[in-house]
Each structure stands twice: as C-alpha cells, then as structure tokens.
Design a protein around this motif. Sequence first.
Motif, short mmCIF file in Angstrom:
data_model
loop_
_atom_site.label_atom_id
_atom_site.label_comp_id
_atom_site.label_asym_id
_atom_site.label_seq_id
_atom_site.Cartn_x
_atom_site.Cartn_y
_atom_site.Cartn_z
N LEU A 424 0.85 -1.19 0.00
CA LEU A 424 0.00 0.00 0.00
C LEU A 424 0.88 1.24 0.00
N GLY A 425 0.59 2.17 -0.88
CA GLY A 425 1.31 3.44 -0.91
C GLY A 425 0.34 4.60 -0.78
N THR A 426 0.80 5.69 -0.15
CA THR A 426 -0.07 6.85 0.05
C THR A 426 0.78 8.11 0.23
N TYR A 427 0.21 9.25 -0.15
CA TYR A 427 0.82 10.54 0.16
C TYR A 427 0.27 11.12 1.46
N LEU A 428 -0.59 10.41 2.13
CA LEU A 428 -1.32 10.94 3.27
C LEU A 428 -0.54 10.78 4.58
N HIS A 429 -0.20 11.90 5.21
CA HIS A 429 0.32 11.87 6.57
C HIS A 429 -0.86 11.86 7.55
N GLY A 430 -0.71 11.09 8.63
CA GLY A 430 -1.82 10.89 9.55
C GLY A 430 -2.65 9.68 9.19
N LEU A 431 -2.06 8.77 8.42
CA LEU A 431 -2.75 7.59 7.91
C LEU A 431 -3.41 6.76 9.01
N PHE A 432 -2.73 6.64 10.17
CA PHE A 432 -3.21 5.78 11.25
C PHE A 432 -3.98 6.53 12.33
N ASP A 433 -4.16 7.84 12.17
CA ASP A 433 -4.68 8.64 13.28
C ASP A 433 -6.15 8.37 13.61
N GLN A 434 -6.99 8.23 12.59
CA GLN A 434 -8.41 8.00 12.86
C GLN A 434 -8.64 6.56 13.33
N PRO A 435 -9.45 6.36 14.36
CA PRO A 435 -9.64 5.02 14.91
C PRO A 435 -10.09 3.98 13.88
N SER A 436 -11.00 4.37 12.98
CA SER A 436 -11.49 3.39 12.01
C SER A 436 -10.41 3.03 10.99
N ALA A 437 -9.59 4.01 10.58
CA ALA A 437 -8.50 3.72 9.65
C ALA A 437 -7.45 2.83 10.31
N LEU A 438 -7.14 3.13 11.56
CA LEU A 438 -6.17 2.29 12.29
C LEU A 438 -6.65 0.85 12.37
N GLY A 457 -8.15 11.56 20.71
CA GLY A 457 -8.59 11.71 22.09
C GLY A 457 -7.44 11.65 23.07
N LEU A 458 -6.48 10.75 22.82
CA LEU A 458 -5.31 10.65 23.70
C LEU A 458 -4.46 11.91 23.63
N ARG A 459 -4.32 12.46 22.43
CA ARG A 459 -3.54 13.70 22.29
C ARG A 459 -4.21 14.85 23.04
N GLU A 460 -5.53 14.93 22.93
CA GLU A 460 -6.25 15.99 23.64
C GLU A 460 -6.11 15.81 25.15
N ALA A 461 -6.21 14.58 25.62
CA ALA A 461 -6.03 14.32 27.05
C ALA A 461 -4.62 14.66 27.50
N GLY A 462 -3.62 14.41 26.63
CA GLY A 462 -2.25 14.75 26.97
C GLY A 462 -2.07 16.25 27.14
N ILE A 463 -2.69 17.04 26.27
CA ILE A 463 -2.61 18.50 26.40
C ILE A 463 -3.26 18.95 27.71
N ASP A 464 -4.39 18.34 28.06
CA ASP A 464 -5.04 18.69 29.33
C ASP A 464 -4.16 18.33 30.52
N ARG A 465 -3.45 17.20 30.45
CA ARG A 465 -2.52 16.84 31.54
C ARG A 465 -1.45 17.91 31.72
N LEU A 466 -0.97 18.46 30.61
CA LEU A 466 0.04 19.52 30.71
C LEU A 466 -0.53 20.75 31.40
N ALA A 467 -1.74 21.15 31.02
CA ALA A 467 -2.36 22.32 31.66
C ALA A 467 -2.60 22.06 33.14
N ASP A 468 -3.00 20.83 33.47
CA ASP A 468 -3.17 20.47 34.88
C ASP A 468 -1.85 20.63 35.64
N ALA A 469 -0.75 20.24 35.01
CA ALA A 469 0.57 20.36 35.66
C ALA A 469 0.93 21.82 35.91
N VAL A 470 0.60 22.70 34.96
CA VAL A 470 0.84 24.13 35.18
C VAL A 470 0.08 24.61 36.41
N GLU A 471 -1.20 24.26 36.49
CA GLU A 471 -2.02 24.72 37.60
C GLU A 471 -1.54 24.17 38.94
#
Length: 492
Positions: A424-438, A457-471
């Motif tokens: 399989l070949g593709t020009y698409l970056h982020g190929l595995f990011d969507q749950p259904s594609a993965l 969702g994991l990336r969004e939760a990771g950003i929230d963890r960082l903000a929690d650490a600041v607080e």
Amino acid sequence: MSARVLMVQGCTSDAGKSTLVTALCRWLHRQGVAVAPFKPQNMALNSAVTVDGGEIGRAQAVQAQAAGLPPHTDFNPVLLKPNSDIGAQVIVHGHAVANMDARDYHHYKRVAMEAVLASHARLAARYEAVIVEGAGSPAEINLRERDIANMGYAEAVDCPVLLIADIDRGGVFAHLVGTLALLSESERARVGGFVINRFRGDIGLLQPGLDWLEGETGKPVLGVLPYLHGLTLEAEDALPRDRLSKTGARLTVAVPALPRISNHTDFDALRMHQEVDLHLVGPGEAPPACDLIILPGSKSTRADLSWLREQGWVSAIARHLRYGGKLIGICGGFQMLGRFVHDPQGIEGEPGSSEGLGWLAMETTLEARKQLRRVDGKLVLGDARVSGYEIHCGVSHGAALASPSSVLGGGVADGALSSDGQILGTYLHGLFDQPSALAALLAWAGLSDAQPLDLPGLREAGIDRLADAVEQHLDTVALRRLLHLEVTSCAP
C-alpha cells in the motif's frame, strides 16, 4: 488589542520548550484568554499543513490545538527543513523560498526577521496573549549575531522570558546559571524566572538547590514540573527516546529510521497501541522479523533510498514480501516503491534520477511547487474514514495509481494498492490517526480483532494533563503578572 507576550527559552534543545508553550496555551485557553502560539524560527522535519495553505512546524500545530485554534502560518513564520548536514530548505510564511547552506541563511536572517516581525504584529493585534517558543539555547554564542529565534526576537519586541531546563539530563543548576552568565545585561534582565522540567523524586530533597539558585541569580523559580509518564504528545522533531515495552503485543512493525525521516508522528498510533510492537530500525541494525514494514516520509528521498540499499533493506523487504508480509510507503516512502524517482531541478539535492525499489508500476518527478493539502476521505480497505495532510514535491504517474489506496474528498484518488493486496502506498500523513483507519490497516496487516485506540482523544487528554501540571506545580500568579493579565481568584 495589543497582546501580552511571554517567551519560553530553554537551556538546551529538548529542554521542554514546546511542551511548556503547549501547556501555557491550554491553561490560558481554559480561562477564556484569547491566546496564540508563536515560534519565530523552527528547524524540524515534522510539519503540518495550515488552514491558509502553508506549512509550519508540527509542534506549533499542536500548540494551536491547545489554544483552540486551527494552525496558521503566522504561528511559525520561518521553518527550516534540513536536507543535508549543512543545508536546509527555507520556508517563509508557509512556502519554500530556497535551499540554503548555513552561511547563506546567516546572511538571509535580516529578511527572515522581517517575516518574523510581520507575523508577530498580526498576532499581537488579534490576540490577548501570545506564548512564544525559542529555539535551541539563547547561550549559543556563535549564533548570537542576527539572532531571530531567541533573545534577538525578545529584545526586538521587548517581552519577558521564562528559562526552562531539563533536570532529567543532569546538571540543571549549571545549565541555568551558565546560560544566564552568557547573556548580555539587558537579556538577563528580561528573564522573569526559571522552570525546572521532568523532575522525579522527593521535591523536598531538591529544595535546598532551588533556594541556592534563587539566591545566586536573584531570579525566582516559578515551579518544578514532574516527569509525566505515558504522555501522548506529538514530538517536535527528535525520534522517540525509548521504545515502549509491551507484553501483549501481537503485531510487529518495522520502520527504517531514515537519515532524513520526516513526519515520524505518523506512527504515534502504532507506538501507543498496546498490541503493536513498533521498531524504529537505525543504521547498522538488522530489520527484525515482522508483520508490516513501513517506509516513512523523507526530506531527501533519493539520498534515503540509497541509504536503504546500503543498509540491506532491499533484500529484507523482498524476503518479507515473499513470506506474505505487508508493506506500506508513506509520502517519500511511497515514491521509493516505484520504479524511478526523478529530480531534474535538484529540488532535494544534485539533479538526476534514482532507480526505485520497483514494487509499484509508477515513477515520480520532483517539482519546485510543493503540494500542501489538508484532506479527508475513505480508505479502500474497509471503507474506513481517513484524514490528514499532504506535504510533497513529487508528482507520481503510472499504472499502479489506477488502483488507489484511498479516495479523498471530491473523488480524488490517492496512492496505490498492489494487485496482490500486499503493498500500500499513500501521500497521506496521519494515515493511522483515525480510529477506524487504524483498525482497518491493522486488520489488513494481520491483527483483525485489535483493541480500539482513539489517538486524537489521547492527544487531547495529553494536552489537558500539561495544563493540569501548570495549575498544580507552577506559580500561576507570577505567570499572569509576567503576562500583565489580571490576577484572578481562580489562580492559586
């Protein structure tokens, strides 16, 4: 409106500048502050496509997400993408302007600074706060002249600076005191405090050192951020330090760590999946027995193709396919799968052509105009939703493209799927990011009942963890004062 500006500079590369800027953007966004990220100059091969059709460093796209914004070229006006040990493609306001060696770029910095200040002015007029990320270290004496990435920018716009250091590396006090000592008097004066990053252990044992540091420098320590284990955050550029240990892995994936590998964040979903054992295979390492080989993106496709041959990957791939293994090529890796890669204009190096691996009936020609697109569509495999972005100079032609691997918006075909279903070949970056594609791609590779994984969702939760650490761990009252923002009752 005139934004308040705060800059984060680091004692070293990978001290945590990108992470802290991301954390501060989310922390302010939570409080209703209209905040934007900014990095005057970035050097990275991980990049993202913006809403205004340009290209910026991947870290700034993550910081934009933290601020609740779509990525924009003003967030990173100057991006350097190395294509050799002494040269890089120079991208200004999202578009490539030239390939330059280090000396040529040094002379070009006056022009680059104009682009930086133009973007700064637009952001300052639009947002309440701008959180700025420096590059490398402000104490790199050989790079001080015409600096646009650290104190040169801070002095030009007259903003305060936070200095962050990574205690996990060791020598944190030497890093901080030494960096201050190498700054000019006016530069030292604008350092508003220190942040120590990646601490593990008993904070009480560190306190005497913090007290000494404040007494020695006259600068406050605004907090000590803990080492956040298992944090899911896209890397700015460096390959992951450690390979995750997974006892329940049922699928093995091998990725050659090309010398000019680009957008290795494509593999974050595979790294995080508990049933996938991902190997980034470096020089001199034998490719492991695996179910799936992925050829990643490359900033120098022909040079990295030669590296693959030198490292024995051609015979390894042939053996892998002979025994039923699956093979994916992404962007530059997709181009390598064809019969030839042509670079008549010397876009990525010396003009010429290179023989490809020959697994797909196609050829690619590199063109000066880079194709930059944010795309959505469906994989041919399982009709699964896929989304991401394209960043490539190559235009591919050939019979293999008559069997695309995905169909994007507007019915645009992308990539290729071999007739035997193995390649399989593709020009698409982020190929595995969507749950259904993965899920569809893992099933194709041999893991049909894989556990679901929601990387966005994991990336969004990771950003929230960082903000929690600041607080929880930083002096937020001092941070708001540095930004000349009202000190609210919600600040501890």
